[in-house]
Design an enzyme around this catalytic site. Structure first.
Site, short mmCIF file in Angstrom:
data_model
loop_
_atom_site.label_atom_id
_atom_site.label_comp_id
_atom_site.label_asym_id
_atom_site.label_seq_id
_atom_site.Cartn_x
_atom_site.Cartn_y
_atom_site.Cartn_z
CB SER A 145 -0.94 0.00 1.20
OG SER A 145 -0.20 -0.05 2.39
CG HIS A 155 -4.37 -1.93 -0.18
ND1 HIS A 155 -5.01 -0.71 -0.21
CD2 HIS A 155 -3.80 -2.04 1.05
CE1 HIS A 155 -4.82 -0.10 0.96
NE2 HIS A 155 -4.10 -0.89 1.73
CE LYS A 182 -6.91 -1.61 3.75
NZ LYS A 182 -5.88 -2.50 4.23
C1 LIG Z 1 -5.53 -2.83 5.58
C2 LIG Z 1 -4.80 -4.09 5.63
C3 LIG Z 1 -5.12 -5.05 6.59
C4 LIG Z 1 -6.14 -4.81 7.68
O1 LIG Z 1 -7.43 -4.94 7.19
P1 LIG Z 1 -8.66 -4.50 8.12
O2 LIG Z 1 -9.80 -5.25 7.53
O3 LIG Z 1 -8.79 -3.02 7.99
O4 LIG Z 1 -8.34 -4.93 9.50
C5 LIG Z 1 -4.43 -6.25 6.57
N1 LIG Z 1 -3.48 -6.49 5.64
C6 LIG Z 1 -3.14 -5.59 4.71
C7 LIG Z 1 -2.10 -5.92 3.70
C8 LIG Z 1 -3.80 -4.35 4.67
O5 LIG Z 1 -3.47 -3.46 3.75
#
Ligand SMILES: *Cc1c(COP(=O)(O)O)cnc(C)c1O
Length: 393
Positions: A182, A210, A241
């Site tokens: 990200s 993502h 997301k």
């Molecule tokens: C955002 C993210 C998470 C966490 O996800 P949530 O559902 O917001 O807890 C886990 N792994 C990666 C790679 C992320 O980018």
């Protein structure tokens, strides 16, 4: 008597002095292309709401309808009395959507990693982890007590060399990578990682937070993007997301998913995903299965914005996805840039050390399907103006 909490005040004041204190902005509106941030209306380039589903009318009405029938809370953990037919339906629909045998739903992507990694490996085992993996992978790996060995970012040759170095020293091995990273918007060379995993008999897990809803046909994720169905053991995803809600999912072979139902600690010891969340996730699957329109719009917005930014003379780094880093170098410059953009009604976050390496500070622009062409043009105009003012262009 001494104040036993004085150390916290000291630490906090250190954070403020060194510029690492996180000042948290307050959002006073629904998610979308425009937000009210600290009372001011601004163009939003900070959310992971890639497809605009966080405030989609079908999602909202699905959540309301489910609450009329089931209420709000799940009342229990999944293994006692918290598994509703809605959860099972979401698991079935996700398995179908992702072309895998089975899927299991968690309360978040973070807890999906905390459930999955310790269920797969323990003390006698080893984890080969991309050096830029997400914090929740790092924490899940630590919880497992397995030995953690890092390999160079997105580098299958480095992976192979650390595997050879440790051959014969472990019982089971697990390779873990983010799907999309990200900070830079690049993605893992999953086809090559699969080859290494197969050559050395290692389990392979990708955390596609993502990439879910973004990569692959109609947003089916990175495994679909590379057409590696059946060759990646564990796909972790998030509903927070592109799906616009909250929740985590793990997709894979039936025996792995069964095992997580028995041994995934957040599944056993933390209550189930709430009713409105689960129903909204189901609506998101409906929307994604019906049409690729939102995913296509996301990618065409990203292509337009990135092309125009490069034409202006900005460096958009390594991105291969709608995440658009604008490389600026020094953290002070990135912060000043972000502040000036905000004055221009453009909300885009600056990222500096230690979130990204020293000297690689940047503004990160999160493109969404909700942005109109005129939103993007307005942002481009502001980037040009601030870029000239600060001598970047
Ligand atoms: C955002 C993210 C998470 C966490 O996800 P949530 O559902 O917001 O807890 C886990 N792994 C990666 C790679 C992320 O980018």
């Amino acid at each position: 008597m001494t104040d036993k909490l004085a150390w916290i005040d000291e630490e906090l004041s250190n954070l403020r002095k060194t510029g690492f204190y996180n000042a948290i902005r307050t959002i006073g509106s629904a998610q979308g292309a425009w937000l009210v941030v600290d009372g001011k209306k601004v163009l939003n380039f900070c959310s992971n709401n890639y497809l605009g589903l966080a405030n989609h009318p079908r999602m909202v009405s699905a959540a309301k309808a489910a609450m009329d029938k089931y209420g709000v809370g799940p009342g229990a953990v999944r293994t006692i009395a918290g598994t509703m037919d809605l959860h099972l339906e979401l698991e079935k629909r996700m398995a179908n959507f992702k072309h895998v045998e089975s899927a299991i739903v968690f309360q978040s992507g973070f807890s999906a990693n905390g459930a999955t990694i310790p269920a797969l490996v323990s003390k006698e085992d080893i984890i080969f982890s991309d050096e830029l993996n997400h914090a929740s992978i790092i924490d899940g790996s630590r919880l497992s007590s397995a030995k953690i060995v890092r390999y160079k970012h997105c580098d299958p040759i480095s992976l192979e060399s650390v595997i050879r170095e440790h051959q014969g020293t472990y019982r089971r091995g697990l390779i873990i990578t983010d799907g999309v990273f990200s900070m830079d918007g690049d993605y893992a060379p999953l086809d090559k990682l699969v080859d290494v995993a197969e050559a050395y008999d290692l389990m392979l897990m990708v955390d596609d937070a993502h990439g879910e809803g973004v990569l692959g046909e109609g947003g089916r994720g990175i495994v679909d993007h590379f057409k590696l169905h059946g060759r990646v053991d564990v796909e972790v995803g998030t509903f927070s997301k592109a799906f616009g809600v909250m929740g985590g999912v793990v997709a894979g072979k039936t025996n792995i998913i069964e095992w997580l139902r028995q041994r995934g600690r957040p599944f056993l010891f933390s209550s189930a995903l709430t009713v409105p969340d689960t129903a909204a996730c189901l609506a998101a699957v409906d929307i994604l299965e019906e049409s690729t329109e939102l995913v296509d719009k996301l990618w065409s917005n990203a292509a337009y914005f990135q092309k125009e930014m490069r034409a202006l003379g900005f460096d958009t780094g390594l991105t291969q996805t709608p995440i658009t880093p604008v490389m600026l170098g020094e953290v002070q410059l990135a912060r000043e840039f972000s502040r000036k953009l905000f004055d221009e009604q453009v909300f885009a976050m600056s990222l500096g050390f230690p979130t990204v390496p020293q000297g690689k500070a940047r503004i990160r622009v999160m493109i969404s399907a909700t942005h109109s062409r005129s939103d993007l043009d307005q942002a481009l105009e502001s980037f040009k103006k601030v870029g000239e003012e600060l001598g970047v262009l």
